[in-house]
Structures are given as structure tokens and as C-alpha cells.
Write an enzyme that holds these catalytic residues in place. Structure first.
Site, short mmCIF file in Angstrom:
data_model
loop_
_atom_site.label_atom_id
_atom_site.label_comp_id
_atom_site.label_asym_id
_atom_site.label_seq_id
_atom_site.Cartn_x
_atom_site.Cartn_y
_atom_site.Cartn_z
N ARG A 270 0.85 -1.19 0.00
CA ARG A 270 0.00 0.00 0.00
C ARG A 270 0.89 1.24 0.00
O ARG A 270 1.44 1.63 1.02
CB ARG A 270 -0.88 -0.01 1.26
CG ARG A 270 -2.01 1.00 1.27
CD ARG A 270 -2.59 1.13 2.67
NE ARG A 270 -1.74 1.94 3.52
CZ ARG A 270 -1.57 1.74 4.83
NH1 ARG A 270 -2.15 0.75 5.44
NH2 ARG A 270 -0.79 2.55 5.53
N HIS A 274 -3.69 4.43 4.57
CA HIS A 274 -4.79 3.46 4.67
C HIS A 274 -6.08 4.10 4.13
O HIS A 274 -6.78 3.52 3.31
CB HIS A 274 -4.98 3.03 6.12
CG HIS A 274 -6.18 2.16 6.34
ND1 HIS A 274 -6.26 0.88 5.85
CD2 HIS A 274 -7.35 2.41 6.97
CE1 HIS A 274 -7.44 0.36 6.19
NE2 HIS A 274 -8.11 1.26 6.85
N TYR A 283 4.21 5.45 11.33
CA TYR A 283 4.46 4.07 11.72
C TYR A 283 5.31 3.26 10.73
O TYR A 283 5.58 2.10 10.97
CB TYR A 283 3.13 3.33 11.97
CG TYR A 283 2.14 3.40 10.82
CD1 TYR A 283 2.24 2.56 9.72
CD2 TYR A 283 1.07 4.30 10.87
CE1 TYR A 283 1.33 2.60 8.69
CE2 TYR A 283 0.14 4.36 9.83
CZ TYR A 283 0.27 3.50 8.74
OH TYR A 283 -0.63 3.56 7.72
#
Length: 381
Positions: A270, A274, A283
């Protein structure tokens, strides 16, 4: 019982780990796989390239519209185009697709108008397309629940007695790596396995379940989970549109002919957030993203076309111009969508009057009316 039988005889052959199925390298070199032959014409490859470019441009436009306050939210497919276009083009007209909320590329393959997708994220509709007409179910936001819907649908197809006939269809259920930790997904694996349902479970393993990395989801590769439920699993290069097409095509054909379920793990990444409310820089490392850029699904198809002298600069420019025109018209159409009447949200919640719903509707109507009264009062002063 002998010592060798306990320890394992020294000449016992070890089972080789299945390789990642890949038919097109990141450099655009075509390779063959004995189990997944794929015969594509030059027009086929150019068509896949067009799909990849257009859905990426649509995705980028939707992200921009969200940043400008025109959409409430958007789940980007950036980096996952090959997994979606390859698997989407593998499905036949008789198949039924059960998506999550990120399968914009699959929706494109099923001829769902992109404006319908934007309308949902703008709050104009609840989906806006006919699932039966397109063989494409409505988007599912509840993580993993669509796998149970798809399994039930597949069991219904099985009971229709059409498997193995020209009219047979299978189902394909999409979900992410994080969803494999959900009970619904594992329950659907059980039902699909024991009833030999005609379904393909297509996991887009993009490495991150929001902010949780893959190692927090499983101690083994995800495709190996299928073995524990009693059906085959395969890992495919999710950035290789050729491989995704070939693997999914074979899995769907197996399902249609009564050979039961398959788990396909599309190993991809990805590249974006998100959703547009997420900040991936909190993160994960930038170096990780940079490494995956070298595996870009569009660039490898472009390289293949160039290497084989199957397309020239004029072709690529034509596709770019078409993508720009499509997204330009999409933006204009999105901004022109009429806002629904606020009270219309109550229209189709229940099939008949419900006391609690009626009460809530009356309260909301009174709330809306209070603004009109305040406005009238201000004007009368």
C-alpha cells in the site's frame, strides 16, 4: 518403530517451498511458469496498461477531491493496481465479486461508473449501482464480513446445479491482510472448505493493516493458512498484472468446475495511506516505500511494451490524455452531484414503519426546522 522413523530418514526428500508466482519482472521481462501459462496479444497488454493508468488517475483525483473537502473519505489503491486489474479481468460475466471498500480497480473492470464510487464517499448514495447488473456487490466497510456473504452466495450457486456448465459462475471475495485476523474470514474458510464452495478468496496483502505490520497478523505466510482449512493457497506477485490475471483465472475456473475454493495471496504494498484520514509516516519508514517504488505495477508493463516494441511514445501519450480527460469529467460530475434531502436517510432503513425510527425521524425533522425558525427570527428583527 525405528529411530529413523522418529527422526526422519536422512534420504527423505524435503518439500520445496512454493515460489512467488511471477510472469513479469519489475524490469519488464516476461518469464514463464509451468502451472500458469498465459497467452496475451499485444492488444491485450495495451488494454491492461490502459486499465492500470486510468484507475491510478481516478484514484489520485479522488484523493485530491478529499483533500479539498469534496469527499468525506477515500481509501486509496495506489500500488495495488495490478492485483485489482489482473484479478478483475480474470472474472467472467457470470461471476459475482464481493469487494471491500478499496476495490476501485475491480469496479472499473466490472463497468461500475467511477462517479458511483465517488458518490458513496461524498455521502450522496449508499453504493448507487445494481450488484446483479455488474456482478459486483456493494462496498463493504465492516472488515471481513463480505467473505461470509460471498461464501453463502457461492454455496447457493453450488445448489443451483450449474457447476461445470457454460453458465456456471463463481464468487471472488476481496480482503486485506488485516482481515485475516477477523473471525468472519476464518469462519468463511471453514464453510467454503467443508462444502467445497465455488469461491476464490483474494487477499491483497499490502503489508499494513492500518498501522499494524504483517508480522502482527501471522507467523506464517498468509497463503499457507489455506492448508489448515483443507484447500489450496497460492502467493502471487501482486504488482505483476500478468501473474494476477493468470493465477486468478485458473482459480476461478477451478471453482466453476466444482474443484472448490482457493486462497490467492497477492503480495503487494500500500503505497499511500490506509485512508485519507491516516498518516503512514507515523508508523513506517520512507525507505520501505522507496524500495517498493522499484516494483511499480505500471512501470513494469510499460517497460514490457517498450522492450517488445509493442507501443510507441504516441500510444503512451494517448493513454495519458485519455486518463486526464476521464478524471476531468469525473471531477466536474462529482461537484455537480446534488445533495440529498437530510430526512431521506430514514427512507430505506426498514421495510415498514418502526417506532424507534419514526421517533428519531421526528426529532431530526424538528432539529432541522429549528434552523429555519432562527433564520426567520433574525430576518424579522
Amino acid at each position: 518403530m525405528t529411530i529413523d522413523s522418529v527422526r526422519g530418514a536422512p534420504d527423505t526428500p524435503k518439500v520445496a517451498e512454493p515460489e512467488l508466482v511471477q510472469l513479469l519482472t519489475p524490469e519488464g521481462e516476461r518469464i514463464e511458469h509451468p502451472d500458469y501459462p498465459l497467452d496475451l496479444s499485444a492488444d491485450d497488454v495495451r488494454g491492461l496498461y490502459r486499465d492500470l493508468v486510468i484507475v491510478r488517475r481516478i484514484d489520485q483525483e479522488a484523493v485530491a477531491l478529499t483533500r479539498q473537502g469534496e469527499l468525506g473519505l477515500w481509501a486509496s489503491l495506489l500500488g495495488q493496481e495490478a492485483a485489482q486489474i489482473g484479478s478483475g479481468r480474470a472474472a467472467s460475466a457470470n461471476d459475482m465479486v464481493f469487494p471491500t471498500y478499496r476495490e476501485h480497480g475491480v469496479a472499473w473492470c466490472r463497468d461500475v461508473e467511477p462517479l458511483k464510487l465517488l458518490g458513496m464517499f461524498r455521502g450522496i448514495n449508499h453504493g448507487g449501482w445494481d450488484p446483479k447488473e455488474h456482478g459486483f456487490h456493494l462496498y463493504t466497510v465492516v472488515i471481513g464480513s463480505q467473505t461470509l456473504h460471498a461464501t453463502g452466495y457461492a454455496m447457493g450457486v453450488q445448489r443451483d446445479g450449474v457447476l461445470g456448465t457454460p453458465s456456471a459462475g463463481a464468487t471472488i471475495a476481496y480482503f486485506g491482510d488485516g482481515a485475516t485476523s477477523q473471525g468472519d474470514v476464518n469462519e468463511s474458510f471453514v464453510f467454503a472448505s467443508v462444502f467445497n464452495a465455488p469461491i476464490v478468496f483474494f487477499c491483497q496483502n499490502n503489508q499494513w493493516a492500518i498501522s499494524e505490520p504483517l508480522e502482527r497478523q501471522s507467523r506464517i505466510p498468509l497463503y499457507k493458512r489455506a492448508q489448515g482449512f483443507g484447500f489450496p493457497g497460492i502467493r502471487v506477485d501482486g504488482n505483476d498484472v500478468f501473474a494476477c490475471l493468470a493465477v486468478t483465472r485458473k482459480a476461478l475456473e477451478n471453482a466453476r468446475t466444482g474443484q472448490g475454493p482457493t486462497l490467492v495471496e497477492a503480495y503487494t504494498y500500500r503505497m499511500g495511506a490506509h485512508t485519507t484520514t491516516d498518516d503512514p509516516t507515523r508508523y513506517r519508514l520512507k525507505a520501505e516505500e522507496e524500495a517498493w517504488k522499484l516494483k511499480d505495477p505500471i512501470e513494469r508493463v510499460k517497460a514490457y511494451l517498450v522492450r517488445g516494441d509493442l507501443a510507441d511514445a504516441g500510444f503512451f501519450q494517448k493513454i495519458e490524455d485519455e486518463a486526464k480527460q476521464i478524471t476531468r469529467e469525473l471531477r466536474e460530475a462529482c461537484l455537480a452531484l446534488p445533495d440529498p434531502e437530510p430526512l431521506s436517510m430514514f427512507d430505506h432503513v426498514y421495510g415498514e414503519d418502526h417506532p424507534l425510527m419514526t421517533e428519531e425521524q421526528e426529532q431530526f425533522a424538528a432539529y432541522l426546522a429549528s434552523f429555519e425558525q432562527d433564520s426567520f427570527g433574525e430576518e424579522s428583527k
